[in-house]
Design an enzyme around this catalytic site. Sequence first.
Site, PDB file in Angstrom:
ATOM      1  N   GLU A  32      45.019  27.639  28.985  1.00  0.00           N
ATOM      2  CA  GLU A  32      45.583  28.986  29.030  1.00  0.00           C
ATOM      3  C   GLU A  32      46.372  29.314  27.766  1.00  0.00           C
ATOM      4  O   GLU A  32      47.246  30.187  27.763  1.00  0.00           O
ATOM      5  CB  GLU A  32      46.452  29.124  30.282  1.00  0.00           C
ATOM      6  CG  GLU A  32      45.660  28.961  31.566  1.00  0.00           C
ATOM      7  CD  GLU A  32      46.548  28.953  32.791  1.00  0.00           C
ATOM      8  OE1 GLU A  32      46.997  30.043  33.191  1.00  0.00           O
ATOM      9  OE2 GLU A  32      46.798  27.868  33.338  1.00  0.00           O
ATOM     10  N   VAL A  43      35.805  26.769  44.626  1.00  0.00           N
ATOM     11  CA  VAL A  43      36.066  25.419  44.128  1.00  0.00           C
ATOM     12  C   VAL A  43      36.990  25.538  42.928  1.00  0.00           C
ATOM     13  O   VAL A  43      36.689  26.268  41.975  1.00  0.00           O
ATOM     14  CB  VAL A  43      34.762  24.704  43.734  1.00  0.00           C
ATOM     15  CG1 VAL A  43      35.045  23.278  43.264  1.00  0.00           C
ATOM     16  CG2 VAL A  43      33.786  24.694  44.912  1.00  0.00           C
ATOM     17  N   SER A  58      45.040  30.917  36.071  1.00  0.00           N
ATOM     18  CA  SER A  58      44.281  31.972  35.394  1.00  0.00           C
ATOM     19  C   SER A  58      42.773  31.864  35.626  1.00  0.00           C
ATOM     20  O   SER A  58      41.971  32.230  34.777  1.00  0.00           O
ATOM     21  CB  SER A  58      44.573  31.963  33.888  1.00  0.00           C
ATOM     22  OG  SER A  58      45.901  32.342  33.656  1.00  0.00           O
ATOM     23  N   GLU A  87      38.192  25.847  49.002  1.00  0.00           N
ATOM     24  CA  GLU A  87      38.769  26.752  49.990  1.00  0.00           C
ATOM     25  C   GLU A  87      37.699  27.641  50.610  1.00  0.00           C
ATOM     26  O   GLU A  87      36.730  28.019  49.944  1.00  0.00           O
ATOM     27  CB  GLU A  87      39.817  27.665  49.329  1.00  0.00           C
ATOM     28  CG  GLU A  87      40.945  26.932  48.654  1.00  0.00           C
ATOM     29  CD  GLU A  87      41.790  27.848  47.784  1.00  0.00           C
ATOM     30  OE1 GLU A  87      42.857  27.402  47.338  1.00  0.00           O
ATOM     31  OE2 GLU A  87      41.373  29.011  47.545  1.00  0.00           O
ATOM     32  N   GLU A  88      37.920  27.984  51.877  1.00  0.00           N
ATOM     33  CA  GLU A  88      37.021  28.947  52.506  1.00  0.00           C
ATOM     34  C   GLU A  88      37.232  30.329  51.902  1.00  0.00           C
ATOM     35  O   GLU A  88      38.317  30.646  51.381  1.00  0.00           O
ATOM     36  CB  GLU A  88      37.245  28.997  54.017  1.00  0.00           C
ATOM     37  CG  GLU A  88      38.529  29.677  54.445  1.00  0.00           C
ATOM     38  CD  GLU A  88      38.590  29.958  55.940  1.00  0.00           C
ATOM     39  OE1 GLU A  88      37.593  30.458  56.498  1.00  0.00           O
ATOM     40  OE2 GLU A  88      39.646  29.675  56.546  1.00  0.00           O
ATOM     41  N   ASN A  97      52.278  31.389  41.589  1.00  0.00           N
ATOM     42  CA  ASN A  97      52.286  31.062  40.164  1.00  0.00           C
ATOM     43  C   ASN A  97      53.722  31.176  39.681  1.00  0.00           C
ATOM     44  O   ASN A  97      54.309  32.266  39.736  1.00  0.00           O
ATOM     45  CB  ASN A  97      51.392  32.018  39.372  1.00  0.00           C
ATOM     46  CG  ASN A  97      49.928  31.795  39.668  1.00  0.00           C
ATOM     47  OD1 ASN A  97      49.276  30.993  39.035  1.00  0.00           O
ATOM     48  ND2 ASN A  97      49.407  32.512  40.666  1.00  0.00           N
ATOM     49  N   SER A 147      49.376  42.504  32.801  1.00  0.00           N
ATOM     50  CA  SER A 147      49.562  41.510  33.862  1.00  0.00           C
ATOM     51  C   SER A 147      50.220  42.129  35.086  1.00  0.00           C
ATOM     52  O   SER A 147      51.067  43.023  34.989  1.00  0.00           O
ATOM     53  CB  SER A 147      50.419  40.349  33.356  1.00  0.00           C
ATOM     54  OG  SER A 147      49.768  39.650  32.329  1.00  0.00           O
TER      55      SER A 147
END
EC number: 6.3.2.4
Length: 367
Positions: A18, A187, A194, A224-225, A319, A328
Site C-alpha cells: 500500500e 479470499v 486496501s 469469508e462467505e 481499519n 477516501s
Amino acid sequence: MDDHKQNVVLLFGGRSGEHEVSLNSAQSIYKAIDRNRYSVETIGINKQGQWFWGVLPEEIIKNGFPEINEGIQVTLVIDPTNPHFMTIDGRPLPNQGKFDLIFPVLHGPYGEDGTLQGLLEMANVPYVGSGVLGSSLGMDKDRMKAVFLEKNLPLARYVTLLRSEFLDGPELCLNKIEEKIGYPCFVKPANLGSSVGISKAHHREELMDALKTAAIFDRKIVVEETIIGQEIEVSVLGNDAPIASLPGEVLPAHEFYTYEAKYSNIGSSLLIPANLEDLVIKSLQSMAIEAFRAVEANGLGRVDFFVTPQNEIFLNEINTLPGFTEISMYPKLWEATGIPYSELIDRLIALGLERFQDRQNCKISRT
C-alpha cells in the site's frame, strides 16, 4: 522551528503493498494541515525501508525516491529521555531533529500492524493513531474477528487457513471451504488492506487461484462467505470516548471494492450519507464504536459493514489507519458529519498527544 507551533513529522511511504496509497494520503494531509498551528517536517520511507528526511509526497509520486547517495537518510534515536532523528552521515537537522509528534500515514504491514507503533513506543514519542495492540489486532483479520466474536458482534461465516496448510493439502482446504462457506466467497490475505490480494471465487477453479494469490501476500488466509447487501462504512474518532460519523455506502463498479476503485476514483462511487433507516444508522454507529473499543483502537478507525435488504447488519472489519486521500471515505464521512478535513487533522494530533500524556501517567515499575 517556530516556538508557537507544534512540530509535526509526517511519516509516509513504507515497505507494504500500500506504499502508493500512503503517498497519496500524505500528499492530501501535507496540503491541508494548518501551517499557522504546525511546523511540518516530512520523512518518506522507500520500499526498501530506508528513511529520507525532507522528501515531499508529491515529488515522490512524480519522480520516485532519491538515490541513497543523494537523499538525506535518517534514523530515529531510541532514547526515551531525548528522542530525535539524526542523519546517517552526520549532517545537522532543523531543531536537532527534535519534534512534538509523529503523524504516521503508513498503510499495511510495517506501518499499520503494530511494528512501527512498537518502535515509537520504545522511543517514547507521541504519535497519531492506535498503539501496538490496536494496530496489530486491526491488521490481522483472523485475530480481529476472534475479538469481535468475543464481544458478540455479528460476523459472516469465515474460515482461516495457514499457507503451509494450503501448500501441503490444497484439496483438503478446498473441501473445507466448500463445506463451511460455499460459493461465492471472498479470499483475503489476513494482514493486508486496501483490497490488495483479495479475490472473489465463484467455483472451485477460481477458489484455487484465489488461494494461490492470497498466499503470495501472507502466511495466513481468511475466506469469508458473501453477504448480499449494501457495503457500508462508518468513521470513528477518539480515544476513551470515541464518536462515530454518519455512515456512507460504497457503490462498487465491479463485484467488490477493488484497490483501483478505492484510489483512482474510476467507476465506483460513494454515497454519503448512506440511504438507511434511522434505526439502522444508530445501530451501525453504536456497533462501529463497539468494534473500535474491542480492538482497543485509538485516534481513528474506519469500520466496514454489510447491511442486507432485511436490514440485518454484518460487521466486516476495522481499519485503524484508513486511507486519507481526498477521495477516501474516512475524511469524507467526517466532512458530511460536520468536521472538515483540516479540523480532522487537528483533532487527530490532539488525540495523539492526549494518548501520549495518558501513557506518561502510568508507572512501569515500583521504583
